[in-house]
Design an enzyme around this catalytic site. Structure first.
Site, PDB file in Angstrom:
ATOM      1  N   GLN A   1       0.866  -1.182   0.000  1.00  0.00           N
ATOM      2  CA  GLN A   1       0.000   0.000   0.000  1.00  0.00           C
ATOM      3  C   GLN A   1       0.901   1.230   0.000  1.00  0.00           C
ATOM      4  OE1 GLN A   1      -1.858   0.765   3.740  1.00  0.00           O
ATOM      5  NE2 GLN A   1      -3.634   1.775   2.863  1.00  0.00           N
TER       6      GLN A   1
ATOM      7  N   SER B   1       1.090   6.622   2.364  1.00  0.00           N
ATOM      8  CA  SER B   1       1.732   7.639   3.195  1.00  0.00           C
ATOM      9  C   SER B   1       2.887   8.292   2.455  1.00  0.00           C
ATOM     10  CB  SER B   1       2.271   7.002   4.478  1.00  0.00           C
ATOM     11  OG  SER B   1       1.236   6.355   5.163  1.00  0.00           O
TER      12      SER B   1
ATOM     13  N   SER C   1       4.482  -1.084   4.120  1.00  0.00           N
ATOM     14  CA  SER C   1       4.715  -2.443   4.645  1.00  0.00           C
ATOM     15  C   SER C   1       4.908  -3.409   3.491  1.00  0.00           C
ATOM     16  CB  SER C   1       3.518  -2.928   5.470  1.00  0.00           C
ATOM     17  OG  SER C   1       3.281  -2.079   6.545  1.00  0.00           O
TER      18      SER C   1
ATOM     19  N   GLU D   1      -9.520  -1.428   5.727  1.00  0.00           N
ATOM     20  CA  GLU D   1      -8.335  -1.528   6.577  1.00  0.00           C
ATOM     21  C   GLU D   1      -8.718  -1.367   8.055  1.00  0.00           C
ATOM     22  OE1 GLU D   1      -5.217   1.298   5.665  1.00  0.00           O
ATOM     23  OE2 GLU D   1      -3.752   0.154   6.834  1.00  0.00           O
TER      24      GLU D   1
HETATM   25  C1  LIG Z   1       3.753  -0.645  11.270  1.00  0.00           C
HETATM   26  C2  LIG Z   1       3.264   0.392  10.296  1.00  0.00           C
HETATM   27  C3  LIG Z   1       2.894  -0.024   9.036  1.00  0.00           C
HETATM   28  C4  LIG Z   1       2.467   0.927   8.102  1.00  0.00           C
HETATM   29  N1  LIG Z   1       2.178   0.472   6.847  1.00  0.00           N
HETATM   30  C5  LIG Z   1       1.834   1.372   5.914  1.00  0.00           C
HETATM   31  C6  LIG Z   1       1.612   0.928   4.564  1.00  0.00           C
HETATM   32  O1  LIG Z   1       1.705  -0.250   4.250  1.00  0.00           O
HETATM   33  N2  LIG Z   1       1.313   1.845   3.640  1.00  0.00           N
HETATM   34  C7  LIG Z   1       1.197   3.169   3.937  1.00  0.00           C
HETATM   35  O2  LIG Z   1       0.887   3.946   3.046  1.00  0.00           O
HETATM   36  N3  LIG Z   1       1.405   3.641   5.211  1.00  0.00           N
HETATM   37  C8  LIG Z   1       1.725   2.757   6.187  1.00  0.00           C
HETATM   38  N4  LIG Z   1       1.979   3.198   7.479  1.00  0.00           N
HETATM   39  C9  LIG Z   1       1.920   4.642   7.755  1.00  0.00           C
HETATM   40  C10 LIG Z   1       0.749   5.044   8.618  1.00  0.00           C
HETATM   41  O3  LIG Z   1      -0.466   4.901   7.926  1.00  0.00           O
HETATM   42  C11 LIG Z   1       1.018   6.486   9.081  1.00  0.00           C
HETATM   43  O4  LIG Z   1       2.130   6.413   9.953  1.00  0.00           O
HETATM   44  C12 LIG Z   1      -0.170   7.089   9.811  1.00  0.00           C
HETATM   45  O5  LIG Z   1      -1.225   7.323   8.905  1.00  0.00           O
HETATM   46  C13 LIG Z   1       0.195   8.385  10.566  1.00  0.00           C
HETATM   47  O6  LIG Z   1       0.825   9.289   9.733  1.00  0.00           O
HETATM   48  P1  LIG Z   1       2.243   9.960  10.122  1.00  0.00           P
HETATM   49  O7  LIG Z   1       3.159   8.860  10.532  1.00  0.00           O
HETATM   50  O8  LIG Z   1       2.634  10.839   8.974  1.00  0.00           O
HETATM   51  O9  LIG Z   1       1.959  10.841  11.417  1.00  0.00           O
HETATM   52  P2  LIG Z   1       1.412  12.318  11.469  1.00  0.00           P
HETATM   53  O10 LIG Z   1       0.269  12.459  10.537  1.00  0.00           O
HETATM   54  O11 LIG Z   1       2.552  13.249  11.333  1.00  0.00           O
HETATM   55  O12 LIG Z   1       0.846  12.352  12.935  1.00  0.00           O
HETATM   56  C14 LIG Z   1       1.693  12.518  14.090  1.00  0.00           C
HETATM   57  C15 LIG Z   1       0.773  12.636  15.317  1.00  0.00           C
HETATM   58  O13 LIG Z   1      -0.068  13.801  15.198  1.00  0.00           O
HETATM   59  C16 LIG Z   1      -1.435  13.416  15.299  1.00  0.00           C
HETATM   60  N5  LIG Z   1      -2.254  14.219  14.390  1.00  0.00           N
HETATM   61  C17 LIG Z   1      -1.960  14.532  13.103  1.00  0.00           C
HETATM   62  N6  LIG Z   1      -2.981  15.263  12.571  1.00  0.00           N
HETATM   63  C18 LIG Z   1      -3.924  15.383  13.545  1.00  0.00           C
HETATM   64  C19 LIG Z   1      -5.204  16.009  13.616  1.00  0.00           C
HETATM   65  N7  LIG Z   1      -5.734  16.650  12.586  1.00  0.00           N
HETATM   66  N8  LIG Z   1      -5.887  15.931  14.777  1.00  0.00           N
HETATM   67  C20 LIG Z   1      -5.380  15.276  15.852  1.00  0.00           C
HETATM   68  N9  LIG Z   1      -4.171  14.671  15.844  1.00  0.00           N
HETATM   69  C21 LIG Z   1      -3.458  14.718  14.719  1.00  0.00           C
HETATM   70  C22 LIG Z   1      -1.473  11.970  14.873  1.00  0.00           C
HETATM   71  O14 LIG Z   1      -2.616  11.304  15.359  1.00  0.00           O
HETATM   72  C23 LIG Z   1      -0.172  11.453  15.471  1.00  0.00           C
HETATM   73  O15 LIG Z   1      -0.324  11.129  16.817  1.00  0.00           O
HETATM   74  C24 LIG Z   1       2.383   2.301   8.440  1.00  0.00           C
HETATM   75  C25 LIG Z   1       2.739   2.720   9.732  1.00  0.00           C
HETATM   76  C26 LIG Z   1       3.183   1.785  10.655  1.00  0.00           C
HETATM   77  C27 LIG Z   1       3.574   2.268  12.024  1.00  0.00           C
END
Ligand SMILES: Cc1cc2nc3c(=O)[nH]c(=O)nc-3n(C[C@H](O)[C@H](O)[C@H](O)COP(=O)(O)OP(=O)(O)OC[C@H]3O[C@@H](n4cnc5c(N)ncnc54)[C@H](O)[C@@H]3O)c2cc1C
Length: 377
Positions: free
Chosen positions: A125, A128, A160, A243
């Site tokens: 996928q 991100s 992933s 998902e």
């Molecule tokens: C084990 C693992 C597997 C993954 N696999 C995939 C994959 O296969 N494909 C893929 O595309 N992605 C994948 N991801 C990515 C995952 O979907 C993102 O990490 C997730 O959507 C959060 O985005 P970010 O890491 O950019 O955090 P950010 O968006 O930067 O968020 C950081 C913090 O701020 C908070 N925050 C941000 N905006 C707001 C808001 N508007 N209101 C309140 N709080 C907020 C968040 O909740 C979080 O606590 C994976 C992540 C992990 C850990």
């Protein structure tokens, strides 16, 4: 719904149990986040597919056995109770496939699904991006029209399985004048195509299954657009609801883990100090099972998965953390050594992040289910 299974469902479950008892590998396969484990999992998936147990709820023409959703839930329970391997192609089977069933063309279904069912093509996928995780509508990767297709440019991250996967699905901005949820196109891409660079990122457990994906003028034919160009956000919501909701986290996994936790507690001398937490985890897994039966009943009568998937996701991700933390407390100092519970705990910590973080799920619940006013953002 009626929780007494009819004869056909009982027979289906018995057949699955028998096949799994005879075929599940005696010792666990190596992690699919390693090259060796990935290859071993492909072999297991092919064996499942040969016996039509890989994608039970799909139509037979694509490799399934036309099972109902209830039968699918029963199969999942048997699968995990038998200690069968995790599904290396889960992104494909449980996220892309439901999206294709809702928005794909007959040609796409016929071309993609049979290979997915056998793990001949394993999917990643690619959603991100740096600066676009929770706020996926802020994505910057682009799709520019080209002769017969599109040229992809940009960077995806936290993907992933991408280190070893064959193909990926993702969202790209196809209208440079558009903003936010508009002008996005949902595309599938070959991860071995010229212009693709996949750079592994070691995970907390040190294994390299995770990756960043860079697209540099990567050509994708029109046949690999899902839905219509510019309409990608709507298509993506089908994937997200799967998902977070039903299919990626069937209760079977948590029921099996809860049963293992009860055994661990018994073999640790049934300590009174953890009795309530073990009971809570077990009850949580049963509650999730019953809730899923309710969801399956609603879907069978024509409902679609919607924002209630966020409640589901909050529930299962916290259940998983609680289950594993209780197990580590029972293990005491030996929890410091690598083993299935420690590995499971490390992975459980990611549950409240991937698929959309807790904070985002709670906002969806507040706004879309409870009708509370939108916050400032
Ligand atoms: C084990 C693992 C597997 C993954 N696999 C995939 C994959 O296969 N494909 C893929 O595309 N992605 C994948 N991801 C990515 C995952 O979907 C993102 O990490 C997730 O959507 C959060 O985005 P970010 O890491 O950019 O955090 P950010 O968006 O930067 O968020 C950081 C913090 O701020 C908070 N925050 C941000 N905006 C707001 C808001 N508007 N209101 C309140 N709080 C907020 C968040 O909740 C979080 O606590 C994976 C992540 C992990 C850990």
């Amino acid at each position: 719904m009626d929780l007494d299974l009819d004869e056909a469902a009982r027979q289906f479950r018995g057949e699955a149990r028998e096949w799994l008892a005879a075929h599940v590998p005696r010792s666990p396969l190596p992690s699919f986040d390693t090259a060796e484990g990935f290859a071993a999992h492909r072999e297991w998936e092919a064996a499942l597919a040969d016996a039509h147990w890989s994608v039970v709820s799909w139509p037979r023409e694509y490799g399934g056995r036309d099972a109902s959703l209830l039968e699918w839930v029963l199969f999942e329970e048997e699968y995990y109770a038998a200690g069968a391997p995790g599904r290396v192609n889960q992104n494909g089977i449980f996220m892309l496939a439901p999206t294709l069933f809702s928005h794909g063309t007959p040609e796409q279904l016929a071309r993609i699904l049979p290979k997915m069912a056998r793990a001949e093509e394993v999917w990643a996928q690619a959603w991100s991006e740096p600066e676009a995780g929770s706020d996926i509508a802020a994505l910057r990767s682009t799709a520019t029209p080209a002769d017969g297709g599109w040229l992809l440019n940009g960077q995806k991250t936290w993907s992933s399985r991408a280190a070893f996967a064959d193909r990926a699905f993702g969202l790209f901005r196809s209208d440079p004048e558009s903003a936010r949820h508009h002008g996005l196109t949902y595309l599938m891409a070959d991860l071995r195509a010229p212009g693709v660079t996949v750079r592994p990122i070691p995970q907390l457990d040190g294994e390299p299954g995770f990756a960043e994906i860079f697209f540099d003028d990567v050509f994708v034919p029109d046949a690999d657009v899902i839905g219509t160009p510019g309409n990608g956000w709507r298509v993506a919501m089908t994937t997200a609801n799967n998902e977070r909701g039903l299919s990626l986290r069937s209760p079977g996994r948590f029921l099996a883990a809860a049963d293992r936790l009860v055994s661990l507690w018994s073999s640790a001398g049934r300590p009174e100090s953890t009795a309530a937490r073990v009971a809570d985890a077990w009850i949580g897994a049963r509650a999730y099972q019953l809730y899923t039966f309710g969801t399956v009943t609603r879907l069978a009568s024509g409902a679609e998965l919607g924002p209630e998937s966020s409640v589901n996701k909050l529930f299962w991700s916290h259940l998983d953390v609680a289950l594993h933390e209780t197990a580590l407390d029972l293990l005491g100092p030996s929890a410091e050594l690598r083993g299935p519970w420690t590995d499971g705990w490390l992975f459980s910590l990611a549950g409240p992040i991937y698929g959309g973080t807790d904070q985002i799920q709670r906002t969806i619940v507040a706004e879309r289910l409870l009708g509370l006013p939108k916050g400032d953002r």
